[in-house]
Design a protein around this motif. Structure first.
Motif, PDB file in Angstrom:
ATOM      1  N   TYR A   1     -56.028 -39.227  15.365  1.00 48.55           N
ATOM      2  CA  TYR A   1     -55.324 -38.346  14.445  1.00 48.55           C
ATOM      3  C   TYR A   1     -56.299 -37.376  13.781  1.00 48.55           C
ATOM      4  O   TYR A   1     -56.079 -36.162  13.768  1.00 48.55           O
ATOM      5  N   ASN A   2     -57.414 -37.917  13.289  1.00 46.83           N
ATOM      6  CA  ASN A   2     -58.382 -37.055  12.604  1.00 46.83           C
ATOM      7  C   ASN A   2     -59.044 -36.067  13.550  1.00 46.83           C
ATOM      8  O   ASN A   2     -59.436 -34.971  13.140  1.00 46.83           O
TER       9      ASN A   2
ATOM     10  N   LEU B   1     -46.826 -45.422  12.173  1.00 42.28           N
ATOM     11  CA  LEU B   1     -46.015 -45.102  11.004  1.00 42.28           C
ATOM     12  C   LEU B   1     -46.880 -44.666   9.829  1.00 42.28           C
ATOM     13  O   LEU B   1     -46.524 -43.767   9.073  1.00 42.28           O
ATOM     14  N   THR B   2     -48.035 -45.324   9.655  1.00 41.78           N
ATOM     15  CA  THR B   2     -48.849 -45.064   8.474  1.00 41.78           C
ATOM     16  C   THR B   2     -49.973 -44.071   8.741  1.00 41.78           C
ATOM     17  O   THR B   2     -50.805 -43.840   7.875  1.00 41.78           O
TER      18      THR B   2
ATOM     19  N   ILE C   1     -50.867 -41.270   6.220  1.00 38.98           N
ATOM     20  CA  ILE C   1     -51.219 -41.621   4.844  1.00 38.98           C
ATOM     21  C   ILE C   1     -52.720 -41.836   4.794  1.00 38.98           C
ATOM     22  O   ILE C   1     -53.278 -42.551   5.631  1.00 38.98           O
TER      23      ILE C   1
ATOM     24  N   LEU D   1     -51.268 -51.248   4.057  1.00 41.48           N
ATOM     25  CA  LEU D   1     -49.864 -50.889   4.218  1.00 41.48           C
ATOM     26  C   LEU D   1     -49.342 -51.271   5.594  1.00 41.48           C
ATOM     27  O   LEU D   1     -48.259 -51.850   5.726  1.00 41.48           O
TER      28      LEU D   1
ATOM     29  N   ILE E   1     -42.862 -37.727  14.420  1.00 42.42           N
ATOM     30  CA  ILE E   1     -42.460 -37.657  13.009  1.00 42.42           C
ATOM     31  C   ILE E   1     -43.696 -37.694  12.114  1.00 42.42           C
ATOM     32  O   ILE E   1     -43.782 -36.969  11.135  1.00 42.42           O
ATOM     33  N   SER E   2     -44.675 -38.528  12.493  1.00 44.32           N
ATOM     34  CA  SER E   2     -45.847 -38.690  11.649  1.00 44.32           C
ATOM     35  C   SER E   2     -46.654 -37.405  11.529  1.00 44.32           C
ATOM     36  O   SER E   2     -47.291 -37.180  10.514  1.00 44.32           O
ATOM     37  N   ILE E   3     -46.675 -36.568  12.590  1.00 47.24           N
ATOM     38  CA  ILE E   3     -47.378 -35.311  12.408  1.00 47.24           C
ATOM     39  C   ILE E   3     -46.401 -34.212  12.023  1.00 47.24           C
ATOM     40  O   ILE E   3     -46.692 -33.034  12.124  1.00 47.24           O
ATOM     41  N   ASN E   4     -45.202 -34.652  11.593  1.00 45.15           N
ATOM     42  CA  ASN E   4     -44.232 -33.760  10.966  1.00 45.15           C
ATOM     43  C   ASN E   4     -43.443 -32.898  11.913  1.00 45.15           C
ATOM     44  O   ASN E   4     -43.546 -31.687  11.913  1.00 45.15           O
TER      45      ASN E   4
END
Lengths: 220, 242, 216
Positions: free
Chosen positions: A73-74, A149-150, A153, A159, A216-219
């Motif tokens: 992700y990063n 999912l997380t 964040i 979490l 969804i997580s990256i919008n």
């Protein structure tokens, strides 16, 4: 065969051997602590050791899967996946299998050592083996789902585990019960079949669920 | 198309103010009636005496805890597929209401367990799955609150709720199976004392009142959710100034 | 050659409940380059992400060849390459392996890259880092590796987020050369930038995110 795609996932572990060894060390560390807490009572330990193995496996798999997508992700690789016209389900499937193979499978191989440490009979040991082989890929898949999912964040150390552990319960119940049945000399086919069907249900569907979650997580 | 979506929130917010007031009043009065009916009019149980009367809170709360989860997951699904804002808000606001119902069901179950089982907590199938349900609710609430972008949080929470809904039957049956394996005998205490109609009627009535309560609180919370989301918009400013 | 038209109509985007940008409209067709300019935090990255379909638009639409990109039948991604400001590189792979990996993801001339990778590495002068892990490279060199992807892709639409950051003068000039090549071959480029280099291009469009108007 998409060799470079395969290589990329494997190199993640080969070039960071800690990813492989730390879960293994963690597992044996935690397992060894239990007798210190509950006392060296042989019959008590023999009774609860299957449960201890499973609880420890849960912690270990949470360690390796709860920040599973963080790096990708990063580094923008998730964005790259989702802006590619290639279907990424196969890659996600590969990621799950390889994560399991390098973080949990070594532990399963070393389980006989635990059986020597705790006097587990050979018969029980094979059942523990079998339940771990069938159950842990499910744990890893669910943990990876939690990390998807997380992912967005920034501070999410605990979490992921909080939301995923309730989903582990069916696997836990049937694995523990299979081991208990075999140590009481009862048949345990039913439990193994249930574990197998959960595995066959989760593994093929998880990549699709993961892809949707990542979107969804990256919008979007 | 999108303008109708925003207008939808606006419409809901403006037109539910009185509805919510009237509903609160009705719910409260019906609730008083129900409590009176359940605690005084309904007959004593021949086995459990007066202690059974807690079912008039326990059973509706337990029922609602599941029903609200279904509402949350279904509205979450609609929100994800058709991207309807108000469904997002309904879904996430249901989560905390459902968690409260689950908590009430657990606590009343424990209080009831003391005279029935002689202890506050047994690892009975129903109590255990209710406890896991509480953890599922907590997971959804916690993940939603961790997002600074509340819209994205609502989407992720909705997704978790949907996956949870698929899992609830699996979890429930495995817990039930686990329970029959380990402590068969204690469950027999629960055998139906063939509820009489005079006991059953107030129970059904309370179920209705609890549903009404859920709708009332949901409307209030959704209004609050809309306010939090739209507090910076022009229409909200105008509306508050009027 | 395929004709491609990008049309952005009244795009509005929210993050949480904050407006990122609203009413952005522009269109772009073959042989054109669009510079998205503006101060930090004005939504350049968000706009660029929404062009790639990974950012939800609150209002308005993005159409490529008159098909909305949210339409599942719109296979716009087969024409589009996106390089975000995170470089999409794996830290655990070497420069060469990373390019091989990216090559796998783009519709590209694979054999040419495999048979002669040095030709591609030479362009941005990263041949000597061929077998370095990406985690050992400097920011600028990482950027160069990421941008090398543009050398072997056959895709027509390039969507780039701040491609010039961390680059030295030579690499900047190389990149501009690459852009000019792509444009004369009928490609489309959307790029956000802080540095105005529109004077290199004949047909450039210019979108100022604060003023929200387009000057040709």
């Amino acid at each position: 065969m998409n060799s470079i795609i395969f290589k990329k996932e494997i190199y993640t572990y080969f070039r960071n051997l800690n990813y492989i060894f730390l879960p293994l060390i963690f597992f044996f560390l935690v397992i060894s602590i239990f007798p210190l807490v509950i006392g060296p009572n042989k019959s008590l330990i023999a009774k609860i050791i299957p449960g201890i193995i499973w609880i420890t496996i849960i912690f270990t798999s949470l360690l390796s899967s709860s920040n599973f997508f963080k790096d990708d992700y990063n580094n923008g690789i998730i964005e790259m996946y989702l802006t590619s016209e290639k279907s990424i389900e196969f890659i996600l499937f590969l990621k799950i299998i390889i994560c399991w193979f390098f973080t949990i499978f070594p532990i399963i191989i070393f389980i006989p050592i635990v059986s020597i440490m705790f006097n587990i009979s050979l018969h029980t040991l094979t059942t523990i083996f079998l339940t771990l082989l069938l159950g842990t890929p499910v744990l890893v898949s669910i943990g990876i789902f939690g990390s998807a999912l997380t992912m967005g964040i920034s501070k999410n150390n605990i979490l992921g585990p909080i939301i995923t552990v309730p989903f582990y319960i069916p696997v836990l119940i049937f694995s523990a019960s299979a081991i208990e049945s075999v140590s009481n000399g009862l048949p345990y086919d039913l439990q193994i079949y249930v574990l197998l069907s959960i595995l066959l249900l989760i593994l093929p569907t998880m990549p699709y669920l993961l892809k949707y979650t990542l979107r969804i997580s990256i919008n979007n | 198309m999108n303008i109708s979506k925003i207008a939808n929130l606006k419409y809901f917010y403006k037109h539910t103010k009185n509805v919510s007031k009237i509903l609160s009043f009705i719910t409260f009065s019906l609730f008083i009636v129900g409590i009176f009916w359940g605690l005084y009019i309904a007959p004593k149980d021949y086995l459990q005496g007066d202690s059974y009367r807690i079912i008039y809170v326990h059973v509706p709360a337990a029922w609602l805890s599941l029903q609200v989860y279904i509402v949350m997951a279904v509205t979450g699904f609609i929100a994800l597929v058709w991207k309807i804002k108000i469904m997002e808000i309904i879904s996430i606001q249901s989560a905390s209401i459902g968690a409260y119902f689950t908590l009430i069901a657990l606590v009343t179950g424990m209080i009831w367990g003391k005279p029935t089982w002689g202890t506050y907590w047994v690892w009975d199938a129903r109590l255990t799955s209710e406890l896991i349900l509480l953890f599922l609710y907590i997971g959804i609430i916690v993940i939603y609150s961790s997002f600074t972008d509340k819209r994205q949080g609502a989407k992720i929470a909705a997704l978790l709720a949907i996956v949870g809904l698929i899992n609830i039957p699996i979890i429930h049956y495995s817990v039930e199976w686990w329970n029959t394996l380990h402590q068969g005998p204690t469950v027999t205490k629960f055998e139906k004392p063939s509820a009489h109609i005079t006991m059953l009627m107030p129970l059904l009535y309370m179920l209705l009142v609890f549903n009404l309560y859920f709708v009332t609180v949901l409307i209030k919370r959704v209004r609050l959710g809309i306010f939090q989301r739209e507090k910076n918009t022009k229409w909200m400013e105008n509306y508050l100034n009027d | 050659m395929k004709n491609i038209d990008i049309l952005v109509d009244n795009a509005t985007c929210l993050r949480g409940d904050n407006l990122i940008f609203d009413n952005i409209s522009f269109n772009l067709s073959n042989g054109e380059i669009l510079f998205i300019m503006g101060p930090n935090g004005c939504g350049k990255t968000t706009l660029i992400r929404s062009l790639c379909g990974i950012q939800h638009l609150e209002n308005g639409c993005i159409k490529i060849n008159n098909v909305n990109i949210n339409n599942p039948e719109c296979n716009f991604l087969e024409n589009l390459v996106y390089i975000g400001h995170n470089d999409s590189l794996s830290e655990n792979l070497t420069t060469y392996e990373n390019l091989e990996y990216l090559n796998k993801f783009d519709l590209s001339n694979k054999d040419e890259f495999i048979s002669n990778p040095n030709k591609f590495l030479k362009f941005f002068d990263i041949s000597k880092y061929k077998n370095y892990l990406v985690s050992e490279l400097s920011q600028g060199n990482k950027k160069k590796v990421a941008l090398s992807r543009l050398l072997f892709t056959n895709k027509k639409i390039w969507v780039l987020d701040e491609p010039l950051s961390f680059l030295d003068e030579d690499s900047k000039n190389n990149l501009i050369k690459l852009f000019l090549d792509h444009i004369t071959n009928g490609g489309l480029i959307v790029t956000s930038t802080h540095i105005d280099f529109s004077n290199y291009f004949e047909k450039s469009k210019y979108l100022n995110m604060k003023g929200i108007n387009i000057n040709e």
